[in-house]
Design a protein around this motif. Structure first.
Motif, PDB file in Angstrom:
ATOM      1  N   PRO A 462       9.439  50.112  88.816  1.00 32.86           N
ATOM      2  CA  PRO A 462       9.727  49.610  87.435  1.00 32.86           C
ATOM      3  C   PRO A 462       8.654  48.816  86.824  1.00 32.86           C
ATOM      4  CG  PRO A 462      11.673  49.839  89.016  1.00 32.86           C
ATOM      5  CD  PRO A 462      10.234  49.948  89.909  1.00 32.86           C
ATOM      6  N   ASP A 463       8.125  48.023  87.603  1.00 28.89           N
ATOM      7  CA  ASP A 463       7.178  46.753  87.014  1.00 28.89           C
ATOM      8  C   ASP A 463       6.108  47.500  86.412  1.00 28.89           C
ATOM      9  OD1 ASP A 463       6.322  47.276  89.686  1.00 28.89           O
ATOM     10  OD2 ASP A 463       5.704  45.508  89.887  1.00 28.89           O
ATOM     11  N   ARG A 464       5.763  48.611  86.935  1.00 32.79           N
ATOM     12  CA  ARG A 464       4.376  49.594  86.511  1.00 32.79           C
ATOM     13  C   ARG A 464       4.811  50.644  85.734  1.00 32.79           C
ATOM     14  NH1 ARG A 464      -0.800  50.947  86.770  1.00 32.79           N
ATOM     15  NH2 ARG A 464      -1.312  52.833  87.497  1.00 32.79           N
ATOM     16  N   ARG A 465       6.163  51.233  85.898  1.00 29.79           N
ATOM     17  CA  ARG A 465       6.587  52.412  85.086  1.00 29.79           C
ATOM     18  C   ARG A 465       6.966  51.960  83.802  1.00 29.79           C
ATOM     19  NH1 ARG A 465      12.164  53.491  87.256  1.00 29.79           N
ATOM     20  NH2 ARG A 465      12.337  51.865  85.715  1.00 29.79           N
ATOM     21  N   ASP A 466       7.734  51.112  83.608  1.00 34.85           N
ATOM     22  CA  ASP A 466       8.129  50.530  82.258  1.00 34.85           C
ATOM     23  C   ASP A 466       7.203  50.174  81.176  1.00 34.85           C
ATOM     24  OD1 ASP A 466      11.116  49.104  83.569  1.00 34.85           O
ATOM     25  OD2 ASP A 466      10.630  51.326  83.267  1.00 34.85           O
ATOM     26  N   PRO A 467       5.914  49.345  81.695  1.00 32.31           N
ATOM     27  CA  PRO A 467       4.991  49.215  80.797  1.00 32.31           C
ATOM     28  C   PRO A 467       4.447  50.370  80.154  1.00 32.31           C
ATOM     29  CG  PRO A 467       5.116  47.486  82.562  1.00 32.31           C
ATOM     30  CD  PRO A 467       5.785  48.634  82.867  1.00 32.31           C
ATOM     31  N   LEU A 468       4.202  51.395  81.114  1.00 28.96           N
ATOM     32  CA  LEU A 468       3.435  52.746  80.728  1.00 28.96           C
ATOM     33  C   LEU A 468       3.886  53.437  79.739  1.00 28.96           C
ATOM     34  CD1 LEU A 468       1.812  53.662  84.041  1.00 28.96           C
ATOM     35  CD2 LEU A 468       0.656  52.973  82.102  1.00 28.96           C
ATOM     36  N   LEU A 469       5.277  53.482  80.102  1.00 24.55           N
ATOM     37  CA  LEU A 469       6.287  54.186  79.112  1.00 24.55           C
ATOM     38  C   LEU A 469       6.345  53.664  77.893  1.00 24.55           C
ATOM     39  CD1 LEU A 469       9.487  55.344  81.472  1.00 24.55           C
ATOM     40  CD2 LEU A 469       7.493  56.712  80.492  1.00 24.55           C
ATOM     41  N   ALA A 470       6.438  52.163  77.675  1.00 19.23           N
ATOM     42  CA  ALA A 470       6.525  51.480  76.398  1.00 19.23           C
ATOM     43  C   ALA A 470       5.119  51.812  75.754  1.00 19.23           C
ATOM     44  CB  ALA A 470       6.912  50.067  76.596  1.00 19.23           C
ATOM     45  N   VAL A 471       4.005  51.794  76.415  1.00 17.77           N
ATOM     46  CA  VAL A 471       2.861  52.078  75.607  1.00 17.77           C
ATOM     47  C   VAL A 471       2.658  53.510  75.162  1.00 17.77           C
ATOM     48  CG1 VAL A 471       0.232  52.314  76.238  1.00 17.77           C
ATOM     49  CG2 VAL A 471       1.446  50.464  77.056  1.00 17.77           C
ATOM     50  N   LEU A 472       3.224  54.465  76.063  1.00 21.74           N
ATOM     51  CA  LEU A 472       3.247  55.734  75.577  1.00 21.74           C
ATOM     52  C   LEU A 472       4.113  56.059  74.457  1.00 21.74           C
ATOM     53  CD1 LEU A 472       2.338  58.733  76.146  1.00 21.74           C
ATOM     54  CD2 LEU A 472       4.297  58.924  77.470  1.00 21.74           C
ATOM     55  N   ARG A 473       5.291  55.378  74.292  1.00 21.20           N
ATOM     56  CA  ARG A 473       6.318  55.639  73.231  1.00 21.20           C
ATOM     57  C   ARG A 473       5.406  54.807  72.017  1.00 21.20           C
ATOM     58  NH1 ARG A 473      11.887  56.177  73.616  1.00 21.20           N
ATOM     59  NH2 ARG A 473      11.704  55.670  75.764  1.00 21.20           N
TER      60      ARG A 473
END
Length: 538
Positions: A462-473
């Motif tokens: 989650p600590d790597r996944r969530d920032p990447l999803l936020a950037v993509l969004r």
């Protein structure tokens, strides 16, 4: 193109003579076996000593004479060859000149005369391939002609239903297109209508038909009765029962002919039987409004949009009668999908299913479809009715209320939601649907899309996944603008650029492509269902 049939407009096949009329006059008749009116199914070249195992009835066989070389040219061998063709019901034999023979051998001509097989000499200048191509073109044009005739015949039958004397008009239309005589009797055995080709009388006295009629009117279930009489036009006499929806005998239709009917002709007969059955059922159990409405819309579909107010009001009246409602009452399209069982249950019939839906939705306007059924109803389809249908193993698409002129569009809207019901297993009301890509896709399909497209990212911690999803969004929200997405996310543009590069590598996608961006944007709408709310989501 072959000439159109005579004024009777009867449905027919491609015959040998029709085919010969299309060929160049180079073909020389060496023996006419009188098979010009025979049905010709195909043209087949073969140099086998015995081609008959591979020949259906009615072939025009072509050979260059290879089977007659050496011992194959002996009189006994040739005689056996021709006899096998006749036994296989070959329509004609075409003998090609060269490379093996300069003329058709006399022994072949003699055998064809002896067994009465039509024989042609095919000159070297006329390739077998050209003959086959000519036949395929003729067959295609004849098929198109038959379909045109079928369409016109069915229109004529439908018009007859609305005439002052529908049974008589139906039989008149039938015998005009099919070479039969026809007699329709009621449940009491009395003649209600009759017809014959050329305006004559049936070739068989009614008294001779009494045993057949007794069997027809006393039996049950789908069936036909057959007889043969030694009288012109009556070598084959077929009786069709006319039944109620509860299998009560309401009458019978008896047809006589000299020979079995062609498939297209049988199609017309079955249409006539169905319409006669509809008429006798309506006469004893209901209104003619649905058939009148169907006929008007089928023959004049443009009247729904361009017809005058008087005609449109007449259609509204017919619709109201078919729906047991007033002319001003709204209506809706309902589509039913059988879950997990695309075929009808064993022992059930489409007719039984159709009657069930007519009762539940209080309408006569129901059709059985490959996915289940479609109905037009004035009911709102409340939760209790929906629950009753779902208990039977069905799911529904319930359309929005509409008017007569909006039914076609309402049906298309309902159809667009059907795949969503099939995927989710949940009924859908069109007035509750969000008409967007995400809304039409549905939660189940959207979640599946997100899982497939975003799996490499979703599988991270989650600590790597969530920032990447936020950037993509954020980046997609700003349509790929580095400055805009950096400002939205509170990051440096180089940081955004670097993380988008990481996402492209993880996902194995070219994020510069518009289609990829669109699919990822839709997938992100359902990512929360797989991860919980992500940072920066809205």
């Amino acid at each position: 193109m072959p000439a159109e049939p005579a004024a009777t407009g009867r449905l027919s096949f491609v015959t040998l003579q029709q085919f010969l009329d299309q060929l160049p006059p180079l073909l020389k008749t060496l023996h006419d076996g009188g098979s010009g009116d025979r049905l010709l199914r195909w043209v087949e070249p073969s140099e086998l000593e015995d081609p008959t195992p591979y020949l259906p009835e009615g072939e025009f066989l072509l050979t260059a004479g290879l089977p007659f070389l050496g011992n194959g040219g002996a009189p006994a061998s040739v005689d056996a060859y021709v006899r096998r063709l006749v036994d296989a019901k070959v329509a004609a034999l075409g003998f090609g000149i060269r490379p093996y023979f300069d003329a058709v051998p006399d022994v072949v001509i003699d055998a064809c005369r002896r067994h009465n097989l039509t024989l042609f000499e095919v000159p070297e200048s006329l390739p077998f391939a050209a003959i086959g191509l000519q036949f395929s073109q003729l067959l295609e044009s004849d098929t198109a002609r038959v379909f045109r005739q079928l369409a016109e015949t069915n229109r004529q039958l439908m018009r007859a239903v609305l005439s002052p004397r529908p049974e008589h008009e139906l039989l008149a239309a039938l015998v005009q297109r099919v070479p039969v005589w026809a007699v329709m009797v009621g449940a009491d055995g009395r003649v209600r209508a009759r017809g014959a080709s050329g305006g004559g009388s049936p070739a068989v006295e009614l008294s001779l038909l009494e045993p057949m009629l007794k069997r027809l009117l006393s039996g049950s279930g789908p069936r036909v009765e057959m007889e043969a009489f030694d009288q012109p036009g009556s070598a084959l006499v077929v009786g069709h029962p006319l039944r109620s929806t509860k299998d009560a005998n309401l009458g019978a239709l008896v047809l006589g002919s000299d020979a079995p009917l062609a498939p297209a002709q049988n199609n017309v007969v079955q249409s006539a039987v169905g319409l006669l059955e509809l008429l006798v059922r309506q006469r004893t159990s209901g209104s003619l409004a649905p058939s009148q409405l169907a006929t008007a819309v089928l023959l004049h579909p443009e009247s729904l949009t361009s017809g005058g107010s008087r005609h449109l009001n007449a259609l509204r009246d017919l619709m109201a009668q078919s729906l047991s409602s007033t002319r001003s009452a709204g209506m809706r399209v309902v589509q039913g999908i059988k879950m997990g069982a695309p075929e009808w249950p064993a022992g059930d019939s489409p007719v039984r299913e159709l009657l069930q839906w007519r009762r539940l939705f209080d309408t006569k306007l129901v059709e059985i479809t490959d996915y289940g059924f479609a109905a037009v109803t004035r009911l709102k389809v409340d939760d209790s009715l929906l629950a009753e249908v779902e208990k039977l193993g069905w799911r529904l698409v319930v359309g929005e209320s509409t008017e007569l002129t909006g039914l076609a569009a309402a049906y298309q809207d309902a159809s667009s939601l059907r795949s969503r019901v099939q995927r989710s297993g949940q009924s859908v009301r069109a007035d509750e649907v969000q008409w967007s890509v995400a809304g039409l896709l549905g939660r189940e399909a959207g979640t599946m899309l997100a899982e497939r497209l975003l799996h490499p990212v979703l599988s991270l911690e989650p600590d790597r996944r969530d920032p990447l999803l936020a950037v993509l969004r954020g980046w997609l929200t700003e349509n790929g603008s580095w400055d805009g997405s950096a400002k939205l996310l509170g990051l440096h543009r180089n940081s955004v650029r670097r993380q988008i590069g990481v996402l492209g590598d993880l996902l194995g996608m070219d994020l510069n492509q518009a289609q990829v961006r669109a699919e990822l944007w839709i997938a992100l709408q359902y990512a929360d269902a797989l991860t919980g709310p992500t940072a920066g989501s809205s």
